[in-house]
Write an enzyme that holds these catalytic residues in place. Structure first.
Site, short mmCIF file in Angstrom:
data_model
loop_
_atom_site.label_atom_id
_atom_site.label_comp_id
_atom_site.label_asym_id
_atom_site.label_seq_id
_atom_site.Cartn_x
_atom_site.Cartn_y
_atom_site.Cartn_z
N LYS A 246 0.83 -1.19 0.00
CA LYS A 246 0.00 0.00 0.00
C LYS A 246 0.88 1.25 0.00
O LYS A 246 1.99 1.23 0.53
CB LYS A 246 -0.88 0.04 1.27
CG LYS A 246 -1.90 -1.06 1.41
CD LYS A 246 -2.59 -0.94 2.76
CE LYS A 246 -3.62 -2.03 2.99
NZ LYS A 246 -4.83 -1.81 2.19
N ARG A 320 -10.15 -11.62 2.48
CA ARG A 320 -11.03 -12.68 1.97
C ARG A 320 -10.34 -14.03 2.01
O ARG A 320 -11.00 -15.07 2.08
CB ARG A 320 -11.51 -12.33 0.57
CG ARG A 320 -10.45 -12.23 -0.49
CD ARG A 320 -10.85 -11.35 -1.65
NE ARG A 320 -10.88 -9.94 -1.25
CZ ARG A 320 -11.25 -8.96 -2.05
NH1 ARG A 320 -11.64 -9.21 -3.29
NH2 ARG A 320 -11.25 -7.72 -1.63
#
Length: 358
Positions: A246, A320
Protein backbone atom coordinates in the site's frame (compact mmCIF):
# COMPACT_ATOMS: atom_id res chain seq x y z
CA UNK A 1 -22.49 0.64 42.29
CA UNK A 2 -22.41 1.00 38.50
CA UNK A 3 -19.06 2.56 37.56
CA UNK A 4 -20.60 4.44 34.63
CA UNK A 5 -23.14 6.41 36.70
CA UNK A 6 -23.80 7.95 40.07
CA UNK A 7 -26.28 6.01 42.16
CA UNK A 8 -28.34 8.92 43.48
CA UNK A 9 -28.78 12.67 43.48
CA UNK A 10 -27.36 14.90 46.15
CA UNK A 11 -27.25 18.65 46.67
CA UNK A 12 -24.19 19.00 44.43
CA UNK A 13 -26.03 17.65 41.37
CA UNK A 14 -27.13 20.09 38.68
CA UNK A 15 -30.12 19.59 36.38
CA UNK A 16 -29.66 18.64 32.74
CA UNK A 17 -32.49 19.46 30.36
CA UNK A 18 -33.04 17.69 27.03
CA UNK A 19 -34.78 20.04 24.60
CA UNK A 20 -35.96 19.44 21.04
CA UNK A 21 -36.01 22.28 18.50
CA UNK A 22 -39.79 22.53 18.46
CA UNK A 23 -39.81 23.01 22.26
CA UNK A 24 -37.11 25.65 22.43
CA UNK A 25 -39.55 28.47 23.24
CA UNK A 26 -41.58 26.56 25.80
CA UNK A 27 -38.97 24.60 27.75
CA UNK A 28 -38.05 27.49 30.14
CA UNK A 29 -41.51 27.12 31.67
CA UNK A 30 -40.25 23.82 33.13
CA UNK A 31 -37.78 25.80 35.26
CA UNK A 32 -40.51 27.53 37.26
CA UNK A 33 -39.61 31.00 38.64
CA UNK A 34 -36.19 30.92 36.94
CA UNK A 35 -37.74 30.29 33.53
CA UNK A 36 -37.84 33.89 32.33
CA UNK A 37 -34.19 34.45 33.14
CA UNK A 38 -33.22 31.16 31.44
CA UNK A 39 -35.23 32.10 28.33
CA UNK A 40 -33.46 35.44 28.11
CA UNK A 41 -30.09 33.78 28.55
CA UNK A 42 -30.90 31.27 25.79
CA UNK A 43 -31.96 34.06 23.41
CA UNK A 44 -28.83 36.09 24.11
CA UNK A 45 -26.70 33.04 23.29
CA UNK A 46 -28.63 32.22 20.13
CA UNK A 47 -29.62 28.81 21.49
CA UNK A 48 -32.24 27.09 19.33
CA UNK A 49 -31.80 23.51 20.61
CA UNK A 50 -29.66 22.52 17.65
CA UNK A 51 -28.60 18.89 17.85
CA UNK A 52 -25.58 18.44 20.16
CA UNK A 53 -25.58 22.14 21.17
CA UNK A 54 -25.04 22.58 24.91
CA UNK A 55 -26.07 25.71 26.80
CA UNK A 56 -24.73 26.19 30.33
CA UNK A 57 -27.09 28.03 32.65
CA UNK A 58 -25.43 30.49 35.05
CA UNK A 59 -26.12 30.63 38.77
CA UNK A 60 -26.29 34.03 40.55
CA UNK A 61 -22.83 33.41 42.03
CA UNK A 62 -21.32 32.80 38.58
CA UNK A 63 -21.18 29.03 38.93
CA UNK A 64 -22.98 26.63 36.59
CA UNK A 65 -26.58 26.13 37.68
CA UNK A 66 -27.43 23.50 35.08
CA UNK A 67 -27.19 22.68 31.39
CA UNK A 68 -29.43 22.26 28.37
CA UNK A 69 -28.73 19.78 25.57
CA UNK A 70 -30.25 20.42 22.17
CA UNK A 71 -31.73 17.37 20.48
CA UNK A 72 -32.47 18.93 17.10
CA UNK A 73 -35.75 18.06 15.43
CA UNK A 74 -37.23 15.20 17.43
CA UNK A 75 -40.72 13.81 16.98
CA UNK A 76 -40.95 12.12 20.36
CA UNK A 77 -38.74 10.81 23.13
CA UNK A 78 -39.09 7.37 21.54
CA UNK A 79 -36.94 8.72 18.70
CA UNK A 80 -33.97 9.30 20.99
CA UNK A 81 -30.82 7.37 20.09
CA UNK A 82 -27.48 7.09 21.90
CA UNK A 83 -25.98 9.46 19.33
CA UNK A 84 -28.10 12.35 20.57
CA UNK A 85 -26.15 12.17 23.82
CA UNK A 86 -22.80 10.51 23.08
CA UNK A 87 -20.87 13.78 22.70
CA UNK A 88 -22.29 15.33 25.86
CA UNK A 89 -19.48 14.17 28.15
CA UNK A 90 -17.01 16.33 26.24
CA UNK A 91 -19.24 19.41 26.28
CA UNK A 92 -20.07 19.59 29.96
CA UNK A 93 -17.79 20.98 32.67
CA UNK A 94 -16.69 18.90 35.63
CA UNK A 95 -19.44 18.25 38.11
CA UNK A 96 -22.45 16.08 38.81
CA UNK A 97 -25.62 16.18 36.72
CA UNK A 98 -29.02 14.53 36.64
CA UNK A 99 -31.79 14.44 34.05
CA UNK A 100 -34.30 17.11 34.99
CA UNK A 101 -37.20 15.46 33.14
CA UNK A 102 -38.52 11.94 33.54
CA UNK A 103 -38.16 9.82 30.40
CA UNK A 104 -39.90 6.66 29.20
CA UNK A 105 -37.83 3.57 29.98
CA UNK A 106 -36.71 3.07 26.38
CA UNK A 107 -35.57 6.67 26.01
CA UNK A 108 -33.83 6.58 29.39
CA UNK A 109 -31.90 3.52 28.25
CA UNK A 110 -30.84 5.25 25.03
CA UNK A 111 -29.67 8.32 26.94
CA UNK A 112 -27.76 6.16 29.42
CA UNK A 113 -26.11 4.20 26.61
CA UNK A 114 -25.14 7.39 24.80
CA UNK A 115 -23.57 8.75 27.97
CA UNK A 116 -21.71 5.48 28.58
CA UNK A 117 -20.37 5.34 25.02
CA UNK A 118 -19.31 8.96 25.23
CA UNK A 119 -17.27 8.28 28.36
CA UNK A 120 -14.90 6.02 26.42
CA UNK A 121 -11.26 7.09 26.35
CA UNK A 122 -8.22 5.22 25.04
CA UNK A 123 -5.63 6.19 27.63
CA UNK A 124 -3.12 3.36 27.42
CA UNK A 125 -0.35 5.69 26.26
CA UNK A 126 -1.15 8.93 28.07
CA UNK A 127 -1.67 10.28 31.55
CA UNK A 128 -5.21 10.64 32.86
CA UNK A 129 -6.59 14.21 32.61
CA UNK A 130 -6.03 16.43 35.62
CA UNK A 131 -9.62 17.72 35.61
CA UNK A 132 -12.32 15.25 36.69
CA UNK A 133 -14.88 14.46 34.01
CA UNK A 134 -18.58 15.15 34.50
CA UNK A 135 -20.70 12.48 36.13
CA UNK A 136 -24.37 11.63 35.59
CA UNK A 137 -26.92 10.14 37.94
CA UNK A 138 -28.29 6.96 36.40
CA UNK A 139 -31.46 7.91 34.48
CA UNK A 140 -34.48 6.40 36.29
CA UNK A 141 -35.98 3.48 34.40
CA UNK A 142 -32.90 2.83 32.26
CA UNK A 143 -31.86 -0.78 31.70
CA UNK A 144 -28.43 -0.40 33.29
CA UNK A 145 -27.57 -4.07 32.88
CA UNK A 146 -27.91 -3.75 29.12
CA UNK A 147 -26.15 -0.38 29.06
CA UNK A 148 -23.19 -1.73 31.02
CA UNK A 149 -23.00 -4.85 28.84
CA UNK A 150 -23.03 -2.83 25.63
CA UNK A 151 -20.60 -0.18 26.87
CA UNK A 152 -18.09 -2.76 28.10
CA UNK A 153 -18.22 -4.64 24.80
CA UNK A 154 -17.88 -1.39 22.86
CA UNK A 155 -14.85 -0.39 24.93
CA UNK A 156 -13.26 -3.80 24.39
CA UNK A 157 -13.59 -3.49 20.62
CA UNK A 158 -12.37 0.09 20.55
CA UNK A 159 -9.37 -0.67 22.77
CA UNK A 160 -8.33 -3.48 20.44
CA UNK A 161 -8.76 -1.37 17.30
CA UNK A 162 -6.90 1.59 18.81
CA UNK A 163 -3.90 -0.44 20.00
CA UNK A 164 -1.00 -0.22 17.53
CA UNK A 165 0.26 -3.39 15.89
CA UNK A 166 3.51 -3.29 17.88
CA UNK A 167 1.43 -4.12 20.95
CA UNK A 168 -1.39 -6.07 19.29
CA UNK A 169 -0.16 -8.73 16.91
CA UNK A 170 -1.68 -12.15 16.24
CA UNK A 171 -0.50 -13.53 19.59
CA UNK A 172 -1.93 -10.60 21.56
CA UNK A 173 -5.24 -10.77 19.68
CA UNK A 174 -5.43 -14.47 20.50
CA UNK A 175 -4.70 -13.62 24.14
CA UNK A 176 -7.62 -11.16 24.13
CA UNK A 177 -9.93 -13.94 22.88
CA UNK A 178 -8.54 -16.28 25.54
CA UNK A 179 -9.12 -13.63 28.21
CA UNK A 180 -12.79 -13.25 27.32
CA UNK A 181 -13.17 -17.03 27.16
CA UNK A 182 -11.67 -17.39 30.63
CA UNK A 183 -13.92 -14.66 32.04
CA UNK A 184 -17.08 -16.51 30.96
CA UNK A 185 -15.93 -20.10 31.34
CA UNK A 186 -15.80 -20.72 27.59
CA UNK A 187 -13.54 -23.23 25.87
CA UNK A 188 -10.59 -21.80 23.92
CA UNK A 189 -8.13 -23.26 21.47
CA UNK A 190 -5.80 -21.95 18.80
CA UNK A 191 -4.02 -23.45 15.81
CA UNK A 192 -0.65 -21.76 15.33
CA UNK A 193 2.01 -21.59 12.62
CA UNK A 194 2.79 -24.79 10.71
CA UNK A 195 -0.02 -26.56 12.52
CA UNK A 196 -2.38 -24.56 10.29
CA UNK A 197 -1.19 -26.65 7.34
CA UNK A 198 -1.59 -29.88 9.28
CA UNK A 199 -5.19 -28.97 10.18
CA UNK A 200 -6.05 -27.70 6.68
CA UNK A 201 -6.01 -23.91 6.94
CA UNK A 202 -3.62 -23.20 4.05
CA UNK A 203 -4.96 -19.76 3.12
CA UNK A 204 -4.59 -18.41 6.66
CA UNK A 205 -1.05 -19.77 6.73
CA UNK A 206 -0.16 -18.28 3.34
CA UNK A 207 -1.25 -14.77 4.28
CA UNK A 208 0.48 -14.71 7.66
CA UNK A 209 3.62 -16.79 7.11
CA UNK A 210 5.89 -13.81 6.23
CA UNK A 211 5.29 -12.03 9.54
CA UNK A 212 7.52 -12.31 12.60
CA UNK A 213 4.49 -13.38 14.64
CA UNK A 214 3.05 -16.72 13.56
CA UNK A 215 -0.42 -16.76 12.01
CA UNK A 216 -3.14 -18.56 13.91
CA UNK A 217 -6.81 -19.47 14.06
CA UNK A 218 -8.47 -18.93 17.44
CA UNK A 219 -11.69 -20.58 18.52
CA UNK A 220 -14.03 -19.93 21.44
CA UNK A 221 -16.97 -22.18 22.32
CA UNK A 222 -19.64 -21.49 24.93
CA UNK A 223 -23.03 -23.02 25.72
CA UNK A 224 -24.33 -26.55 25.23
CA UNK A 225 -27.96 -26.07 24.20
CA UNK A 226 -30.01 -23.94 21.85
CA UNK A 227 -29.44 -22.72 18.30
CA UNK A 228 -25.90 -22.80 16.94
CA UNK A 229 -24.61 -19.26 16.48
CA UNK A 230 -21.19 -18.82 14.88
CA UNK A 231 -19.37 -15.48 14.62
CA UNK A 232 -16.33 -15.04 12.38
CA UNK A 233 -14.15 -11.92 12.51
CA UNK A 234 -11.28 -10.79 10.33
CA UNK A 235 -8.13 -10.46 12.46
CA UNK A 236 -5.48 -8.90 10.21
CA UNK A 237 -3.47 -7.14 12.90
CA UNK A 238 -1.56 -5.07 10.36
CA UNK A 239 -1.90 -4.95 6.60
CA UNK A 240 1.01 -3.68 4.56
CA UNK A 241 -0.75 -4.86 1.43
CA UNK A 242 1.89 -7.56 1.08
CA UNK A 243 4.10 -7.48 -2.01
CA UNK A 244 1.43 -5.27 -3.61
CA UNK A 245 2.38 -2.78 -0.93
CA UNK A 246 0.00 0.00 0.00
CA UNK A 247 1.07 3.64 -0.29
CA UNK A 248 1.98 5.22 3.02
CA UNK A 249 -1.26 7.18 3.26
CA UNK A 250 -3.29 3.99 2.91
CA UNK A 251 -1.17 2.12 5.44
CA UNK A 252 -1.43 4.72 8.20
CA UNK A 253 -4.53 3.21 9.81
CA UNK A 254 -3.94 -0.45 9.02
CA UNK A 255 -3.71 -1.31 12.71
CA UNK A 256 -7.50 -1.25 12.42
CA UNK A 257 -7.62 -4.16 9.95
CA UNK A 258 -8.50 -6.46 12.83
CA UNK A 259 -11.65 -4.43 13.51
CA UNK A 260 -13.83 -7.29 12.32
CA UNK A 261 -12.28 -9.57 14.93
CA UNK A 262 -12.60 -6.89 17.61
CA UNK A 263 -16.31 -6.44 16.92
CA UNK A 264 -16.83 -10.21 16.69
CA UNK A 265 -15.20 -10.69 20.10
CA UNK A 266 -17.25 -7.85 21.57
CA UNK A 267 -20.46 -9.40 20.22
CA UNK A 268 -19.49 -12.80 21.64
CA UNK A 269 -18.87 -11.18 25.01
CA UNK A 270 -22.33 -9.59 24.95
CA UNK A 271 -23.94 -12.94 24.11
CA UNK A 272 -22.19 -14.68 27.00
CA UNK A 273 -22.75 -11.84 29.46
CA UNK A 274 -26.47 -11.92 28.67
CA UNK A 275 -26.43 -15.72 29.03
CA UNK A 276 -28.41 -16.16 25.83
CA UNK A 277 -29.65 -19.73 25.32
CA UNK A 278 -27.41 -20.51 22.33
CA UNK A 279 -24.42 -22.61 21.39
CA UNK A 280 -21.87 -19.92 20.61
CA UNK A 281 -18.78 -20.35 18.49
CA UNK A 282 -16.30 -17.57 17.71
CA UNK A 283 -13.63 -17.96 15.03
CA UNK A 284 -10.87 -15.39 14.54
CA UNK A 285 -8.11 -15.91 11.97
CA UNK A 286 -5.29 -13.72 13.35
CA UNK A 287 -2.44 -12.78 11.00
CA UNK A 288 -0.19 -9.94 9.94
CA UNK A 289 0.11 -9.36 6.18
CA UNK A 290 3.82 -8.62 5.95
CA UNK A 291 6.61 -8.60 3.41
CA UNK A 292 9.51 -11.07 3.50
CA UNK A 293 11.20 -13.60 1.26
CA UNK A 294 8.50 -16.18 1.97
CA UNK A 295 5.53 -13.86 1.39
CA UNK A 296 2.83 -15.04 -0.97
CA UNK A 297 3.00 -13.41 -4.38
CA UNK A 298 0.73 -12.07 -7.12
CA UNK A 299 0.06 -14.97 -9.45
CA UNK A 300 0.36 -17.63 -6.77
CA UNK A 301 -2.38 -20.24 -6.72
CA UNK A 302 -3.36 -21.03 -3.14
CA UNK A 303 -5.15 -23.99 -1.68
CA UNK A 304 -8.08 -23.36 0.67
CA UNK A 305 -9.83 -25.46 3.28
CA UNK A 306 -12.86 -25.92 1.01
CA UNK A 307 -10.61 -27.41 -1.67
CA UNK A 308 -11.18 -24.55 -4.13
CA UNK A 309 -7.95 -23.10 -5.51
CA UNK A 310 -7.56 -19.32 -5.58
CA UNK A 311 -5.29 -17.35 -7.90
CA UNK A 312 -3.90 -14.26 -6.17
CA UNK A 313 -4.14 -11.20 -8.38
CA UNK A 314 -3.28 -8.79 -5.56
CA UNK A 315 -1.79 -9.57 -2.17
CA UNK A 316 -3.84 -6.76 -0.64
CA UNK A 317 -6.87 -9.05 -0.85
CA UNK A 318 -5.69 -10.83 2.28
CA UNK A 319 -8.94 -10.50 4.22
CA UNK A 320 -11.03 -12.68 1.97
CA UNK A 321 -8.26 -15.31 2.02
CA UNK A 322 -8.10 -15.67 5.80
CA UNK A 323 -11.88 -15.49 6.06
CA UNK A 324 -12.49 -18.17 3.44
CA UNK A 325 -10.74 -20.81 5.56
CA UNK A 326 -12.51 -19.69 8.74
CA UNK A 327 -15.91 -19.54 7.03
CA UNK A 328 -15.39 -22.98 5.51
CA UNK A 329 -14.69 -24.35 8.98
CA UNK A 330 -17.76 -22.59 10.36
CA UNK A 331 -19.97 -23.97 7.59
CA UNK A 332 -18.93 -27.56 8.29
CA UNK A 333 -21.12 -27.49 11.41
CA UNK A 334 -24.10 -26.00 9.56
CA UNK A 335 -24.84 -23.33 12.22
CA UNK A 336 -28.31 -21.89 12.49
CA UNK A 337 -26.88 -18.39 12.27
CA UNK A 338 -23.50 -17.39 10.81
CA UNK A 339 -22.30 -13.82 11.30
CA UNK A 340 -19.26 -12.62 9.37
CA UNK A 341 -17.55 -9.36 10.38
CA UNK A 342 -14.79 -7.99 8.16
CA UNK A 343 -12.96 -4.69 7.99
CA UNK A 344 -14.17 -3.87 4.52
CA UNK A 345 -11.97 -3.11 1.55
CA UNK A 346 -11.84 0.42 0.15
CA UNK A 347 -13.54 -0.98 -2.94
CA UNK A 348 -16.75 -1.17 -0.92
CA UNK A 349 -16.69 2.61 -0.58
CA UNK A 350 -15.98 3.05 -4.26
CA UNK A 351 -18.94 0.85 -5.14
CA UNK A 352 -21.43 1.88 -2.48
CA UNK A 353 -20.42 5.30 -1.15
CA UNK A 354 -18.35 6.38 1.84
CA UNK A 355 -20.95 6.59 4.61
CA UNK A 356 -23.50 3.90 5.39
CA UNK A 357 -23.76 0.95 2.96
CA UNK A 358 -20.35 -0.62 3.63
Amino acid sequence: MNALFLERRDDSCRPLWLVAEQDVDSWPQRLGPDGARAAAWARSNGFRAERHRVLLLPAPDGDVAGAVLGLGRLGAYDDLTPWHVAGLVDRLPSGRFYLADALPAGAATQVALGWALGRYRFDRYRRPPATPRPALVAPPGADLAYVTRAAEADALARDLVNTPAADLGPAELAAAVAGVANRYGARFRQVVGEQLLAERFPAIHAVGRAAAAAPRLTELRWGTAGPRVTIVGKGVCFDTGGLDIKPGSSMALMKKDMGGAACALALAQMVMDARLPVQLRLLVPAVENSIAGNAYRPGDVLQTRRGITVEVNNTDAEGRLVLCDALALADEERPDLLIDLATLTGAARVALGPELPA
